[in-house]
Scaffold this active site. Structure first.
Site, PDB file in Angstrom:
ATOM      1  N   ASN A 183       7.441   2.046  -1.366  1.00  7.32           N
ATOM      2  CA  ASN A 183       5.740   2.527  -1.390  1.00  7.32           C
ATOM      3  C   ASN A 183       5.269   2.910   0.149  1.00  7.32           C
ATOM      4  OD1 ASN A 183       2.851   2.655  -1.590  1.00  7.32           O
ATOM      5  ND2 ASN A 183       2.531   0.458  -1.829  1.00  7.32           N
ATOM      6  N   LYS A 202       2.686   4.021   1.010  1.00  6.20           N
ATOM      7  CA  LYS A 202       1.256   3.846   1.168  1.00  6.20           C
ATOM      8  C   LYS A 202       0.486   5.023   1.752  1.00  6.20           C
ATOM      9  CE  LYS A 202       2.269  -1.043   1.455  1.00  6.20           C
ATOM     10  NZ  LYS A 202       1.669  -2.326   1.896  1.00  6.20           N
ATOM     11  N   HIS A 208      -2.056  -2.519  -6.978  1.00  9.25           N
ATOM     12  CA  HIS A 208      -1.530  -3.119  -5.718  1.00  9.25           C
ATOM     13  C   HIS A 208      -2.534  -3.913  -5.321  1.00  9.25           C
ATOM     14  CE1 HIS A 208      -0.221  -3.099  -1.576  1.00  9.25           C
ATOM     15  NE2 HIS A 208       1.041  -2.925  -2.013  1.00  9.25           N
ATOM     16  N   GLU A 256      -3.844  -4.269  -2.263  1.00 13.16           N
ATOM     17  CA  GLU A 256      -4.587  -3.206  -1.359  1.00 13.16           C
ATOM     18  C   GLU A 256      -5.840  -2.607  -2.128  1.00 13.16           C
ATOM     19  OE1 GLU A 256      -1.473  -1.100   0.800  1.00 13.16           O
ATOM     20  OE2 GLU A 256      -0.988  -2.973   1.711  1.00 13.16           O
ATOM     21  N   GLU A 295       3.935  -9.567  -5.619  1.00 13.33           N
ATOM     22  CA  GLU A 295       3.897  -9.376  -4.128  1.00 13.33           C
ATOM     23  C   GLU A 295       2.898 -10.389  -3.402  1.00 13.33           C
ATOM     24  OE1 GLU A 295       5.121  -5.027  -3.005  1.00 13.33           O
ATOM     25  OE2 GLU A 295       3.005  -5.133  -3.330  1.00 13.33           O
ATOM     26  N   GLY A 307       3.076  -6.750   4.717  1.00 11.29           N
ATOM     27  CA  GLY A 307       2.779  -6.250   6.182  1.00 11.29           C
ATOM     28  C   GLY A 307       2.811  -7.253   7.201  1.00 11.29           C
ATOM     29  N   SER A 326       7.243  -7.572   2.979  1.00  8.67           N
ATOM     30  CA  SER A 326       8.082  -7.802   4.098  1.00  8.67           C
ATOM     31  C   SER A 326       9.472  -7.892   3.946  1.00  8.67           C
ATOM     32  CB  SER A 326       7.561  -8.997   5.123  1.00  8.67           C
ATOM     33  OG  SER A 326       6.303  -8.745   5.584  1.00  8.67           O
TER      34      SER A 326
HETATM   35  P1  13P Z   1       5.639  -4.539   3.349  1.00  2.73           P
HETATM   36  O1  13P Z   1       7.104  -4.293   2.593  1.00  2.73           O
HETATM   37  O2  13P Z   1       5.249  -3.641   4.396  1.00  2.73           O
HETATM   38  O3  13P Z   1       5.267  -5.947   3.483  1.00  2.73           O
HETATM   39  O4  13P Z   1       4.762  -4.020   2.029  1.00  2.73           O
HETATM   40  C1  13P Z   1       4.985  -4.542   0.813  1.00  2.73           C
HETATM   41  C2  13P Z   1       4.035  -3.532   0.034  1.00  2.73           C
HETATM   42  O5  13P Z   1       2.999  -3.684  -0.140  1.00  2.73           O
HETATM   43  C3  13P Z   1       4.878  -2.841  -1.018  1.00  2.73           C
HETATM   44  O6  13P Z   1       4.050  -2.349  -2.037  1.00  2.73           O
END
Ligand code: 13P
Length: 244
Positions: free
Chosen positions: A9, A11, A95, A97, A167, A173, A205
């Protein structure tokens, strides 16, 4: 048998040239990895150029979001038909976010999941608890509500070709990964609510160092990778760790 799946992803990262370069690097880095479904999910504006860059490779295209209605008057949204038309085969929905910054609800996300399946895409439904929910013992209640919202819209067997990504919000993150045992416990809980052949990914992560211990767990069928998917070598190492 559930084929492992590793999805990157990206982002909201990377301008056009960087996306093309990264896609090419990923194609080269994972070309020898077999037995694993490998997906990159660039920002919507880069889908077409990434589709070109990965054409003919073992890397598939995914999107990060989709609309919950057919083509029509939804300013700023991208329809599932448009994503499929660009060559996408997967789409992330719900997601954390999007839930956090755009107030997406379980019901809206379930409708997106439904439309994605209808367009022949494989939706990747993200679920996960906040730190506050975990610390107050609400993890299973939160996950159950997020998973069951899809069942309410689509029925018991409604997950189809879809995928679930666990997740934990506190692991995204932050560099703070769920332990393999923590991940397995939630994956097993999700597994009880869905069919035995549905793939359940872990995200939060995950990196080249911790991927193997997470992917070794019986109900962890792959990963949804954020930060580490922006570096082709790290992403390829995770894909290699997922090989059966
Ligand atoms: P990270 O791997 O940066 O923690 O992000 C995970 C994520 O949100 C994947 O959709």
């Amino acid at each position: 048998m559930r084929t492992p799946l590793i999805a990157g992803n990206w982002k909201m990262n990377g301008l056009a040239d960087a996306a093309t370069v990264l896609a090419g690097q990923v194609v080269d880095a994972v070309s020898a990895v077999d037995g694993v479904d490998i997906v990159v999910c660039p920002p919507a504006c880069h889908l077409e150029r990434v589709a070109t860059a990965i054409a003919g490779s073992n890397v598939a295209l995914g999107a990060q979001n989709c609309a919950e209605v057919p083509l029509g008057a939804r300013t700023g949204e991208v329809a599932t038909e448009m994503l499929a038309d660009l060559g996408a085969r997967y789409v992330i929905v719900g997601h954390s976010e999007r839930r956090q910054f755009y107030a997406e609800t379980d019901e809206l996300i379930a409708q997106r999941f439904q439309y994605a399946l209808g367009a022949g895409l494989r939706p990747i439904l993200c679920v996960g608890e906040t730190l506050e929910a975990r610390e107050s013992g609400q993890t299973e209640a939160v996950i159950a509500a997020q998973v069951d919202a899809v069942k309410t819209v689509l029925g018991e067997s409604g997950f189809g070709d879809g995928i679930i990504a666990y997740e934990p919000v506190w692991a995204i993150g932050t560099g703070r990964t769920a332990s393999a045992d923590q991940a397995q416990a939630v994956h097993a809980f999700i597994r009880e609510r869905v069919s035995a052949d549905l793939r359940i990914l872990y995200g939060g992560s995950m990196n080249a160092e911790n991927a193997e211990s997470l992917l070794d767990m019986p109900d962890v069928d792959g990963g949804l990778i954020g930060g580490a998917s922006l570096k082709a070598d790290a992403f390829a190492a995770i894909c290699a760790a997922a090989r059966q």
